[in-house]
Scaffold this active site. Structure first.
Site, mmCIF file in Angstrom:
data_model
loop_
_atom_site.group_PDB
_atom_site.id
_atom_site.type_symbol
_atom_site.label_atom_id
_atom_site.label_comp_id
_atom_site.label_asym_id
_atom_site.label_seq_id
_atom_site.Cartn_x
_atom_site.Cartn_y
_atom_site.Cartn_z
ATOM 1 N N ARG A 317 -46.096 -5.347 -13.020
ATOM 2 C CA ARG A 317 -44.815 -4.645 -13.187
ATOM 3 C C ARG A 317 -45.040 -3.413 -14.063
ATOM 4 O O ARG A 317 -45.603 -3.521 -15.148
ATOM 5 C CB ARG A 317 -43.780 -5.557 -13.844
ATOM 6 C CG ARG A 317 -43.471 -6.839 -13.073
ATOM 7 C CD ARG A 317 -42.631 -6.570 -11.825
ATOM 8 N NE ARG A 317 -42.548 -7.728 -10.964
ATOM 9 C CZ ARG A 317 -41.656 -8.701 -11.071
ATOM 10 N NH1 ARG A 317 -40.772 -8.669 -12.048
ATOM 11 N NH2 ARG A 317 -41.646 -9.700 -10.217
ATOM 12 N N GLU A 319 -42.761 -1.354 -15.506
ATOM 13 C CA GLU A 319 -41.675 -0.916 -16.390
ATOM 14 C C GLU A 319 -42.207 -0.565 -17.785
ATOM 15 O O GLU A 319 -43.070 -1.257 -18.320
ATOM 16 C CB GLU A 319 -40.612 -2.012 -16.547
ATOM 17 C CG GLU A 319 -39.807 -2.268 -15.284
ATOM 18 C CD GLU A 319 -40.275 -3.503 -14.534
ATOM 19 O OE1 GLU A 319 -39.497 -3.999 -13.721
ATOM 20 O OE2 GLU A 319 -41.406 -3.940 -14.753
ATOM 21 N N ARG A 325 -40.722 -10.251 -24.469
ATOM 22 C CA ARG A 325 -40.939 -11.142 -23.321
ATOM 23 C C ARG A 325 -41.427 -10.429 -22.064
ATOM 24 O O ARG A 325 -41.457 -11.003 -20.988
ATOM 25 C CB ARG A 325 -39.657 -11.909 -23.004
ATOM 26 C CG ARG A 325 -38.503 -11.056 -22.517
ATOM 27 C CD ARG A 325 -37.301 -11.932 -22.201
ATOM 28 N NE ARG A 325 -36.222 -11.187 -21.568
ATOM 29 C CZ ARG A 325 -35.111 -11.738 -21.106
ATOM 30 N NH1 ARG A 325 -34.956 -13.042 -21.202
ATOM 31 N NH2 ARG A 325 -34.181 -11.012 -20.547
ATOM 32 N N HIS A 326 -41.843 -9.161 -22.196
ATOM 33 C CA HIS A 326 -42.245 -8.411 -21.014
ATOM 34 C C HIS A 326 -43.707 -7.995 -21.086
ATOM 35 O O HIS A 326 -44.196 -7.544 -22.123
ATOM 36 C CB HIS A 326 -41.380 -7.150 -20.870
ATOM 37 C CG HIS A 326 -41.849 -6.259 -19.756
ATOM 38 N ND1 HIS A 326 -42.506 -5.074 -19.995
ATOM 39 C CD2 HIS A 326 -41.788 -6.404 -18.412
ATOM 40 C CE1 HIS A 326 -42.810 -4.511 -18.831
ATOM 41 N NE2 HIS A 326 -42.395 -5.296 -17.864
ATOM 42 N N GLU A 468 -34.261 -16.459 -19.573
ATOM 43 C CA GLU A 468 -34.560 -16.722 -18.167
ATOM 44 C C GLU A 468 -36.058 -16.880 -17.953
ATOM 45 O O GLU A 468 -36.857 -16.096 -18.462
ATOM 46 C CB GLU A 468 -34.024 -15.558 -17.323
ATOM 47 C CG GLU A 468 -34.215 -15.736 -15.828
ATOM 48 C CD GLU A 468 -35.496 -15.099 -15.333
ATOM 49 O OE1 GLU A 468 -36.005 -15.586 -14.318
ATOM 50 O OE2 GLU A 468 -35.992 -14.145 -15.955
ATOM 51 N N SER A 471 -36.557 -17.163 -11.314
ATOM 52 C CA SER A 471 -35.590 -16.609 -10.380
ATOM 53 C C SER A 471 -35.905 -17.155 -8.998
ATOM 54 O O SER A 471 -37.081 -17.231 -8.618
ATOM 55 C CB SER A 471 -35.671 -15.083 -10.352
ATOM 56 O OG SER A 471 -35.095 -14.546 -11.520
ATOM 57 N N ARG A 519 -44.381 -16.998 -19.889
ATOM 58 C CA ARG A 519 -43.025 -17.182 -20.409
ATOM 59 C C ARG A 519 -42.676 -18.667 -20.552
ATOM 60 O O ARG A 519 -42.006 -19.061 -21.506
ATOM 61 C CB ARG A 519 -42.006 -16.475 -19.511
ATOM 62 C CG ARG A 519 -40.628 -16.370 -20.141
ATOM 63 C CD ARG A 519 -39.686 -15.522 -19.329
ATOM 64 N NE ARG A 519 -40.048 -14.116 -19.357
ATOM 65 C CZ ARG A 519 -39.280 -13.137 -18.875
ATOM 66 N NH1 ARG A 519 -38.128 -13.432 -18.310
ATOM 67 N NH2 ARG A 519 -39.668 -11.888 -18.946
#
Length: 545
Positions: A317, A319, A325-326, A468, A471, A519
């Site tokens: 990813r 971003e 948490r990323h 979270e 998903s 996570r």
């Protein structure tokens, strides 16, 4: 959760935080240069000290020393059954002669005739006694041992003894009366970080400060710069052994449920999730991306009649998010399966899989959990035998009843997720629950709308401690509708033509989910940063070591 990603992203750090990160990187480089100079000086001093030993005059010199490289080049195959692991050293081996290998954790000299060294292997430690004895241990040997540096790797041979008093500085309640010591690999005399400092809890540091003593606090960037050393702390040994357990349980459970493990490509021609968070690259003159998930290919595998599939593999990813948490690269645990009648079948797998996983870790990883709790105290996860399921609308209503203003058709931000987690814990006594029927507008393009209200979708998220971790959803398996949804989400349909075409040959109703390994471990162990559960983290500012 955004419509373009299965993993939500927090808000970026402030400019001030980014500036402080830049400053800390400069400071780390300066510190590293100083340590390198110190290392060279100390190595020279250590070599001089060892060379001053009168080894040639010692008739017992064959019982100790540095093992030459030629002896470590697989010169001769020997039976390794004679070796004993440190964790296996118990009172039952009293008076037995053992051979072991480990790292020197501490060395303590007692006058000139005796020294104690604690040897560590895989988180277990044993105290070894080197005491001058006629025809067994020379004074030169004691001096040699005292001159070794911490974290060096040694082979120790000796006799197991059981002391009358408890040994506080080691996990094993026996001692080794040393007869031979050979250094296999020397560690530099001064390490960039000391394992003792890196293993210290915040509570210990604060307690020392209150007593007027200042202990070294190893910050996160320094830990990650010298990750190989940081891994050696008991807490980190526990974290990554638990991470291994999560992957193992995930695989074993799904195999027992009739799933097939697959391996999908990480180089793809188009975005797998949509949005801008894509690492783009040139692939032999063609535009390509690193896969944001195995989503498209695991669905294609269902169309290939595998019925139920899973994958454990890297996810990318792009971003620019600086959050707790990323990560830009993490390990994805992905599942896809045929659905007979309802997407609740997917949630049933999530329920049983994770309850089984939590049970197994609590039962089989007690030593590892205790090691983590000692440095990073946490409360055991609260979860139910049958996992709680709430609709998104029910969750929104709980927040509204608690006085939280929130968009009923928008995604939950981090603050709302945590608030809802607290409300669920208070009302239902669980920190692990499923929230389903999310608004369609906040889900990926391949999510199936609800039959009774197209504003909502057959989708779900799963939460641990108010954050979270999973998903999932029923997928759109009708090609024309899938192309329509992709266009609506801003995805160039041409880049995913092979994906859409796979549904033109007959596709069963299906669904699945994705979860980040790091996570899961972070939240199960109550840790405050995902970098603690990534072996070599990759975030917007870190691509080494």
């Amino acid at each position: 959760m955004s419509a373009s990603s299965e993993t939500p992203i927090d808000e970026p750090l402030s400019a001030g935080d980014e500036a402080s990160k830049a400053v800390s990187k400069k400071a780390a480089k300066k510190e590293a240069a100083k340590l390198e100079k110190l290392r060279r000086r100390q190595e020279a001093a250590a070599e001089a000290a060892i060379s001053s030993l009168n080894v040639e005059d010692d008739p017992l010199s064959a019982n100790y020393g540095d093992v030459p490289l030629s002896d470590l080049q697989s010169k001769e195959a020997k039976d390794v059954a004679n070796w004993t692991q440190v964790g296996s050293l118990t009172g039952e081996l009293k008076e037995k002669y053992v051979i072991l290998r480990g790292r020197i954790q501490t060395i303590r000299a007692v006058a000139k005739k005796m020294a104690f060294l604690v040897v560590r292997e895989k988180g277990f430690t044993v105290q070894c006694v080197v005491s001058e004895q006629p025809e067994l241990v020379s004074r030169q040997m004691v001096k040699y041992v005292v001159g070794l540096s911490r974290e060096s790797i040694v082979d120790v041979e000796g006799v197991v003894s059981v002391p009358n008093v408890a040994i506080k500085g080691a996990t094993q309640q026996v001692e080794i009366q040393v007869r031979k010591v050979y250094c296999i690999s020397k560690a530099m005399p001064s390490l960039p970080i000391n394992i003792e400092d890196a293993a210290r809890s915040e509570a210990e540091i604060e307690k020392a400060l209150q007593a007027g003593e200042q202990l070294v606090r190893v910050n996160q960037d320094t830990r990650l710069n010298y990750r190989v050393l940081d891994m050696r702390t008991p807490a980190n040994q526990g974290i990554f052994r638990i991470q291994c357990q999560v992957g193992t349980i995930f695989r074993q459970f799904l195999l027992s449920e009739g799933f097939v493990e697959i391996h999908t490509p990480k180089l793809i021609g188009g975005s797998s999730e949509g949005g801008a968070s894509v690492f783009r690259l040139d692939y032999k003159g063609q535009p390509a991306c690193l896969a944001q998930s195995p989503q498209l290919h695991k669905q294609m595998s269902i169309c290939g009649d595998f019925g139920r599939v899973f994958e454990i593999g890297p996810v990318f990813r792009a971003e620019d998010s600086f959050t707790h948490r990323h990560l830009c690269e993490f390990t994805g645990l992905d599942v896809e399966m045929e659905i007979k009648t309802h997407y609740s079948e997917v949630m049933d797998i999530v329920d049983r899989l994770f309850v089984s996983m939590f049970d197994s870790m609590n039962q089989n990883c007690k030593k590892e959990l205790e090691a983590i709790d000692k440095q990073y105290p946490f409360e055991p996860l609260k979860y139910l035998r049958n996992t709680l399921r709430l609709t998104f609308e029910e969750g929104i209503q709980m927040l509204k009843d608690a006085g939280v203003e929130i968009d009923p058709l928008g995604d939950l931000n981090t603050e709302a997720e945590r608030k809802l987690g607290r409300l669920v814990l208070e009302k239902y006594g669980t920190e692990f629950y499923i929230l389903h029927r999310y608004p369609l507008s906040v889900r990926p393009f391949y999510t199936m709308p609800c039959h009774d209200n197209p504003t909502y979708s057959n989708s779900f998220d799963v939460f641990i401690r108010g954050e979270e971790i999973i998903s999932g959803a029923q997928r759109v398996h009708v090609p024309e509708f899938l192309a329509e949804r992709a266009q609506a989400c801003g995805i160039d349909v041409k880049t995913i033509e092979t994906y859409i075409d796979s549904f033109r040959y007959g596709a069963p109703p299906h669904g699945g989910f994705g979860v980040g390994l790091e996570r899961v471990v972070m939240l199960f162990c109550g840790l405050n940063n995902i970098r603690k559960t990534s072996l070599f983290p990759r975030d917007p500012q870190r691509i080494a070591p």
